[in-house]
Write a protein that holds these residues in place. Structure first.
Motif, short mmCIF file in Angstrom:
data_model
loop_
_atom_site.label_atom_id
_atom_site.label_comp_id
_atom_site.label_asym_id
_atom_site.label_seq_id
_atom_site.Cartn_x
_atom_site.Cartn_y
_atom_site.Cartn_z
N THR A 156 0.82 -1.22 0.00
CA THR A 156 0.00 0.00 0.00
C THR A 156 0.85 1.26 0.00
N GLY A 157 2.10 1.17 0.48
CA GLY A 157 2.91 2.37 0.64
C GLY A 157 2.35 3.29 1.70
N ASP A 158 1.59 2.73 2.63
CA ASP A 158 0.88 3.52 3.63
C ASP A 158 1.77 3.70 4.86
N VAL A 212 -9.73 3.38 2.71
CA VAL A 212 -9.28 2.24 1.91
C VAL A 212 -8.37 2.78 0.82
N PRO A 213 -7.08 2.40 0.80
CA PRO A 213 -6.15 2.97 -0.18
C PRO A 213 -6.48 2.55 -1.60
N LEU A 214 -6.11 3.39 -2.53
CA LEU A 214 -6.25 3.07 -3.95
C LEU A 214 -5.09 2.19 -4.40
N PRO A 215 -5.29 1.38 -5.42
CA PRO A 215 -4.17 0.57 -5.93
C PRO A 215 -3.04 1.46 -6.45
N LEU A 216 -1.82 0.98 -6.31
CA LEU A 216 -0.67 1.71 -6.83
C LEU A 216 -0.70 1.73 -8.35
N GLU A 217 -0.17 2.79 -8.91
CA GLU A 217 -0.11 2.88 -10.37
C GLU A 217 0.85 1.83 -10.93
N ARG A 218 0.45 1.28 -12.07
CA ARG A 218 1.29 0.27 -12.71
C ARG A 218 2.51 0.94 -13.34
N TYR A 245 -5.12 -6.57 -4.24
CA TYR A 245 -5.66 -6.27 -2.91
C TYR A 245 -6.80 -5.26 -2.98
N TYR A 246 -6.62 -4.18 -3.73
CA TYR A 246 -7.54 -3.06 -3.64
C TYR A 246 -8.18 -2.68 -4.97
N GLY A 247 -7.93 -3.47 -6.02
CA GLY A 247 -8.48 -3.11 -7.33
C GLY A 247 -9.97 -3.33 -7.42
N GLU A 248 -10.48 -4.39 -6.85
CA GLU A 248 -11.91 -4.71 -6.94
C GLU A 248 -12.62 -4.13 -5.72
#
Length: 548
Positions: A365-367, A488-494, A513-516
């Motif tokens: 997550t980089g959180d 809820v964190p957003l997915p990291l950029e590809r 983890y967080y895309g759906e």
């Protein structure tokens, strides 16, 4: 009259002495300041936060009953004919450990009650720690700044398992001896050094003459000392870091809302402690557990029927029964994969995953923000699915540990049942993960519908063209707050095609983890309020406390 005056004078002197002692202590230490802060500390009032207290009070009862039992238990493996009160065993050659346990059970007033309360408290202690850790995992309470307390909790759980096994093995009956025989095989399965470790621990070839005495020292001294120290560290960190709290009106990521320690929380906690003591006393009085006189003393060439360990190590028994009999002989050394993998590698991987999971989730997550609001499990479908999958995996192993009893009860083949459990060992957690994730997303979709349409009122009306419809009522402010205020964190950029494999793997895991997800409808003003309520605490760490 004279007696009343004398009593009043004694009470006045006692109050004066206490006040002077308090003044002396306060001049030399910050007693008033610390006591004031502690008594006004805000504690959450949700029932899920009481699970840790159940473990604490179970441990307190373990210390009390264990102290009583140590006065009568003899951890010697020296053998002598039994001459005690239990007639069916009289004249049989038994160890002093087994003899003293029978003496506790039949000749010491209250001894059997203390033994059974001690055993029940041990089961509840481990269970409460396990459920408490599940609550922390599913709500995300292991995240910054509570990672260290998560490590302390995992270590406490591991020590509780060790403490339970040591205590389970002390009576030297046929059931516990069978467990020690299994433990001896597990230690010997460690490559190269296993046989040396087993010879040292048992004081010679199995069954040896020293293992009970050494387990006794570990059980009553080393592990309890570590448990007490770690529990103290855990409680100090809970007080320092404050509790997490559920998202409700007035509760944000920057404050702590709850009831003060005194008198509200103290009264609740005292009542809970009395309930725990009472329930364990009733269980110890009416629910028989570990009747060692029925098992008999341990004899190395015998194994008791229906031999099952306590539930918290039952997963090891199940893993041993499911593993095929695979052994290699390499350079004169036997590699017992059928014991090493299920009983050494598997639990080592389990605790390694538990220790590393906070770092893993923070990495994907980089959180780096502090979190003081609990996550609802439905808002983290993948994490919740992983947790439920782990529970199913453990349940499969626990059931496999009793495959012989299940086969006898339901008149099925042990071999067929073993293959069923082998398939479920791999397929069960995956299926549980997929189903749990779908349920979490379905609950999110239902809440989105509630926010858009409101709750069903149960009233049906007919419109002018003749159609039938149901009226809805708007959600109350508390329910909307609970649904909307979440982080809820957003997915990291590809990254691009030329990015390092580590970055691409991290982005893929983050998307998994967080895309759906199901986005909740919220106005611009509501989104600003959500951002403010989930923002990190102020830089100096100061957070306001409110009591209600």
């Amino acid at each position: 009259m004279l007696t009343r005056r004398r009593k009043a004078r004694l009470e006045a002197r006692a109050r004066q002495a206490a006040f002077q002692a308090y003044v002396v202590a306060d001049r030399r230490a910050p007693v008033s300041e610390l006591a004031g802060q502690l008594l006004r500390k805000a504690f959450p009032d949700h029932w899920s936060f009481l699970l840790g207290e159940i473990a604490l009070y179970s441990f307190a009862l373990l210390v009390l009953t264990g102290s009583f039992l140590t006065l009568f238990f003899d951890p010697s493996m020296a053998e002598a004919p039994y001459q005690g009160s239990y007639g069916p065993l009289r004249g049989l050659l038994v160890s002093r450990a087994y003899d003293s346990t029978l003496y506790l059970s039949f000749d010491v007033r209250g001894g059997l009650l203390m033994r059974q309360m001690h055993h029940w408290a041990a089961l509840v202690f481990v269970a409460a720690i396990g459920v408490h850790m599940l609550r922390i995992f599913f709500t995300g309470a292991f995240r910054r700044p509570r990672e260290t307390n998560w490590f302390v909790g995992v270590t406490l759980f591991m020590l509780a398992l060790l403490e339970g096994f040591c205590g389970y093995s002390l009576p030297d009956d046929l059931l516990s001896g069978t467990g020690l025989r299994t433990a001896d095989s597990i230690v010997q399965s460690i490559p190269v050094v296993g046989t040396y470790l087993a010879f040292f621990a048992w004081g010679g070839p199995f069954p040896g003459q020293r293992i009970i005495g050494r387990l006794y020292i570990v059980h009553v001294l080393f592990v309890p000392g570590l448990l007490i120290a770690l529990i103290a560290v855990h409680l100090i960190m809970v007080v320092y870091l404050k509790h997490t709290q559920w998202s409700q009106p007035g509760k944000t990521n920057r404050n702590v809302v709850g009831q003060p320690m005194f008198p509200a929380f103290t009264a609740k906690s005292t009542g809970l402690s009395l309930m725990v003591f009472g329930v364990l006393a009733v269980a110890g009085a009416i629910a028989q557990i570990n009747p060692i006189w029925a098992f008999g003393p341990y004899v190395p060439d015998q194994v008791s029927t229906d031999a099952q360990p306590d539930w918290y190590v039952g997963f090891l028994e199940g893993a041993l029964r499911l593993m095929p009999g695979v052994e290699w002989n390499v350079a004169g050394h036997t590699l017992m994969w059928n014991v090493l993998l299920p009983a050494v590698v598997l639990p080592a991987l389990l605790f390694l995953v538990l220790y590393c999971y906070p770092f893993f989730e923070r990495w994907i997550t980089g959180d780096l923000v502090e979190h003081h609001l609990c996550d609802r499990p439905r808002d983290r479908p993948v994490r919740t699915g992983l947790g439920v999958g782990a529970i199913v995996w453990y349940a499969v192993l626990l059931l496999a540990g009793g495959n012989d009893v299940i086969a006898e009860t339901f008149r099925v083949s042990v071999e067929g049942l073993t293959w069923i459990f082998r398939v479920l060992f791999f397929a069960g957690p995956v299926l549980a993960f997929l189903v749990t994730k779908r349920i979490c997303l379905a609950l999110q979709l239902h809440e989105r519908q509630l926010l858009q349409e409101g709750e069903e009122s149960g009233q049906v009306y007919q419109d002018l063209p003749g159609g039938m419809a149901e009226s809805h009522t708007d959600l109350d402010a508390g329910r909307r707050y609970e649904i909307l205020v979440k982080d809820v964190p957003l997915p990291l950029e590809r990254p691009g095609p030329g990015a390092p494999l580590r970055r691409r793997l991290r982005a893929a895991l983050s998307a998994w983890y967080y895309g759906e997800r199901v986005e909740a409808p919220a106005t611009t003003e509501e989104r600003l309020q959500i951002t403010g309520r989930t923002a990190a605490p102020v830089p100096d760490g100061a957070a306001s406390s409110q009591e209600q």
